[in-house]
Design a protein around this motif. Sequence first.
Motif, PDB file in Angstrom:
ATOM      1  N   LEU A   1       0.780  -0.968  -0.109  1.00 16.88           N
ATOM      2  CA  LEU A   1       0.030  -0.322   0.205  1.00 16.88           C
ATOM      3  C   LEU A   1       1.355   1.328  -0.016  1.00 16.88           C
ATOM      4  N   SER A   2       1.079   1.483  -1.135  1.00 18.35           N
ATOM      5  CA  SER A   2       1.941   2.676  -1.149  1.00 18.35           C
ATOM      6  C   SER A   2       0.976   4.733  -0.966  1.00 18.35           C
ATOM      7  N   PHE A   3       1.721   5.962  -0.798  1.00 11.34           N
ATOM      8  CA  PHE A   3       1.079   7.219  -0.610  1.00 11.34           C
ATOM      9  C   PHE A   3       1.763   8.148  -1.115  1.00 11.34           C
ATOM     10  N   ARG A   4       1.143   8.496  -2.365  1.00  9.71           N
ATOM     11  CA  ARG A   4       2.429   9.694  -3.042  1.00  9.71           C
ATOM     12  C   ARG A   4       2.281  10.502  -2.957  1.00  9.71           C
ATOM     13  N   ASP A   5       2.842  11.454  -2.787  1.00 11.44           N
ATOM     14  CA  ASP A   5       3.040  12.824  -2.219  1.00 11.44           C
ATOM     15  C   ASP A   5       1.430  13.192  -1.329  1.00 11.44           C
ATOM     16  N   VAL A   6       1.899  12.497   0.149  1.00 17.98           N
ATOM     17  CA  VAL A   6       1.420  12.114   0.789  1.00 17.98           C
ATOM     18  C   VAL A   6       0.918  13.713   1.605  1.00 17.98           C
ATOM     19  N   PHE A   7       1.448  14.679   1.366  1.00 22.72           N
ATOM     20  CA  PHE A   7       1.110  16.447   1.693  1.00 22.72           C
ATOM     21  C   PHE A   7       0.865  17.610   0.691  1.00 22.72           C
ATOM     22  N   ASN A   8       0.456  16.715  -0.436  1.00 14.65           N
ATOM     23  CA  ASN A   8      -0.273  17.125  -2.466  1.00 14.65           C
ATOM     24  C   ASN A   8       1.127  18.587  -1.950  1.00 14.65           C
ATOM     25  N   SER A   9       2.113  18.307  -2.260  1.00 15.16           N
ATOM     26  CA  SER A   9       3.069  19.403  -2.031  1.00 15.16           C
ATOM     27  C   SER A   9       3.781  19.946  -3.586  1.00 15.16           C
ATOM     28  N   ALA A  10       3.389  18.552  -4.476  1.00 17.84           N
ATOM     29  CA  ALA A  10       4.319  18.695  -5.863  1.00 17.84           C
ATOM     30  C   ALA A  10       2.982  19.871  -6.332  1.00 17.84           C
ATOM     31  N   ARG A  11       3.940  20.626  -6.433  1.00 16.67           N
ATOM     32  CA  ARG A  11       4.123  22.290  -8.165  1.00 16.67           C
ATOM     33  C   ARG A  11       4.647  22.271  -9.431  1.00 16.67           C
ATOM     34  N   TYR A  12       4.336  21.972 -10.270  1.00 17.02           N
ATOM     35  CA  TYR A  12       4.941  22.002 -11.173  1.00 17.02           C
ATOM     36  C   TYR A  12       5.050  24.217 -12.208  1.00 17.02           C
ATOM     37  N   VAL A  13       5.322  24.390 -12.483  1.00 13.25           N
ATOM     38  CA  VAL A  13       6.211  25.675 -12.701  1.00 13.25           C
ATOM     39  C   VAL A  13       6.764  25.584 -13.772  1.00 13.25           C
ATOM     40  N   SER A  14       6.329  26.215 -14.639  1.00 14.33           N
ATOM     41  CA  SER A  14       7.102  27.016 -16.000  1.00 14.33           C
ATOM     42  C   SER A  14       6.930  28.195 -16.080  1.00 14.33           C
TER      43      SER A  14
END
Length: 803
Positions: free
Chosen positions: A740-753
């Motif tokens: 059982l896996s949880f990716r980006d637990v804190f929902n912090s990933a932001r991709y900005v270009s």
Amino acid sequence: MKCLFFLSTLLCLALTVSASIPRIKGKVVEAGKSTPIDYADIILIEKGKIDPVSHTLPQTDGAFTLSDIKDGEYSLLVRAVGFDVYTRSGIVLNVSAPVLNLGTIEMQPLEHGLAEVEIVAQKRQVIYKLDKKVIDASNNLLASGGSAVDILENTPSVRVDAEGEVTFRGSNGFAVYVDGKPSVFSGSQALEQIPSGHIENIEIITTPSARHDTGGDVGIINIITKKHSQQGLNGMVNLTGSTMLSRGVDFLLTQQDKASRWYLGGGWNDRLRKSKFRQEKTTIVSDVTTISDSDGPRESNNFDYSLKAGWMYTLPRTTFNVDVQGGYGGRTRKGDLDYKEEQTKAGLPLGSGDYISHDDYDLHETYYQGTAGFAHKFNDKGHDLTGSYYLKYGGDAMEYFQSDLFNYQGERQQGHRAWEDEHRWTMRGNLDYIFPYRETGRIEGGYQYFSYLEDGDYSMQFWNPEKREFYWRDDIYNTFYFKYGIHSIYAIVADSYGSFDFQLGLRGEHTHRVLRSSKEWANRTYDKFEFFPSAHLGYNLPGGDKILASYSRRITRPELFFMEPYITYRDYYSAEIGNPDIRNEYINSYELNYKKNIGEHSLSASVFHRSRKDKIERLRVPYQAGVTLDSMANVGHDYSTGLEVSAQIQATRRWNVNLNGSYYHYKIENEYKTESGDETSNNYEITLNNSYDAGKNTRVQLDGNFVGPSVTTQGKTNSFWYVNLAVRQQLLNRKLNATLSFRDVFNSARYVSNISTANLKSVTHIRPNYPLITLSLSYTFNNFKAKSAQGKENHDLFEGTNH
């Protein structure tokens, strides 16, 4: 950057001076075959104690050394997957015997009638050898149910963006191999095609020798698939599902007899990604300024449905193999965005719009491929001849674009549709010969012919608002024919003298490329013969440590989509066109590596420098009001100089810590942004991986990742961070694994270009719908174990693609 090299060299010299004193040495081989085993764990335990005092891994020839051991009595433990555990007690060290030679240690395979011995221990997630990094697939819990992309995500200098695209050391120009042979797919698509459950490990080779194709500016990612050599019928099946509605099932069956082996495998995988997309854009075309804002959800799916089978027959000195595979794969992307725009001229308003934008992208292919090969050993000293032939046909290949603008009453205001219908043939033939002229020296040579052909047509419809129907754009219709063939020859000489190893190689390649199109002005023919040298130098230090310096010249050849001389649309406001005059990239790669074992801990450092001429990059310019046009161009030269460091720490018996970091200085000598001159950035990534055995059958993995900012030819990308968590439980006597896996637990990933030029300002935000929760189940039956490659040929001093 010269200062960085100077300091790194001083560091290596300092470590050399302080190199440890060897006390115990030996060599690990397979019993009855004398084949070196370079993946065994060698552990020394002092009498009366439990915790090891020293730990190491063998070199490629099976030799090992244990250093900095005080006088006393010890026991030695040697363990390797697929072999019985070797133990030897009563090892005494004293001043009268400063260096104890244990000689050759023969490991007995488990299938030879021996009782099975189960060893429960943590494997290293990344094994750093001097010529490559070896990423263990099974040890990364977060990759369960995924693909090769998920296994690579925690590797130093590897980035995976919101769309699943992989870059390594700032480039997506890596070559992908499967079991030491080039993949017919390229880049991230090739990595997405292979389920993680079928992967034993992944090798990253940054300065390949002349034996390999020269494509791939940052080197080769070599996928080693699971192979089985134990007797009888064995197999495994993997199931996965996620909160994004990703789903997949894959299986692998093998039957091993004395001389014959067959396998059957397949998979059905839909890997969905969902995100929130926003783009703020300002374009200036003919003094008309358009400010637009696109905001809404996007969803993509990388899918593959395939079956594969193979057969191998082994004679005393000759092995024959046949492999076939067929499938249907590709990727889709859909978006439903709120689209707003305002237009002005000389500060006066011209108009505005408020729409709903629907875009649909579909790229798919039905493919059939097969390989036939042989390997002949003239003797047991490495005198070999190998050959292979590969053929692939990609039919029913279609790239479809659809983009529409609707008002809020559901009435279509604008729109277009495009079809690119293709047929593709790929062929490759190899013949390689190795002659050992003495025990440590060899001469190697070979020939390869590679051919790729693609033909098809492109057609497009536009919406007529007055007639309220789509009409064909005959001026856009285009047929195309693209073919290139490469004849390659290479020669390598390698030897060892005392503590010094070397390998020198030279590859010659003749490329013939043809581009034909309905637009006759775009027809091109290319013919050229070129040389590509490589060099690897190694020095063995006391204590089993080693320093390696290497160099390789590489090339990136334009693909068809770089050169297509007609406009296509990815959505209503994003068009693209190829450049038939795009030139090759030429890359010179240098690397200096050092690795040191400190008991059960290890430290690895790599200093690298890469210079690239005629860098190929996608550029964006205003095309029409609110619409941008992307095209490929040779934007100038770029340079990357940096340092990668990895520390692997056995904090406690149950807790293993991997700290990976990379830092490199990146510079673009930009020919397309003269108003600001060259662009530079200091790029860095840090990954902290914790793996903890919470019980006999339970393991927990916690990862923290930070990715620093970077520059591009026209702008920059922002930094981001995320944390992942996974728990694996083994059931049914370890035949069933549930993860059982949880990716980006804190929902912090932001991709900005960001893109910023004189007449274009664009900021793109992508926020994945995380946290992503995935459940994966893996079941093995009849004692299926993917044993490491004990039969691996050992003629290669510097590279590990022979499995």
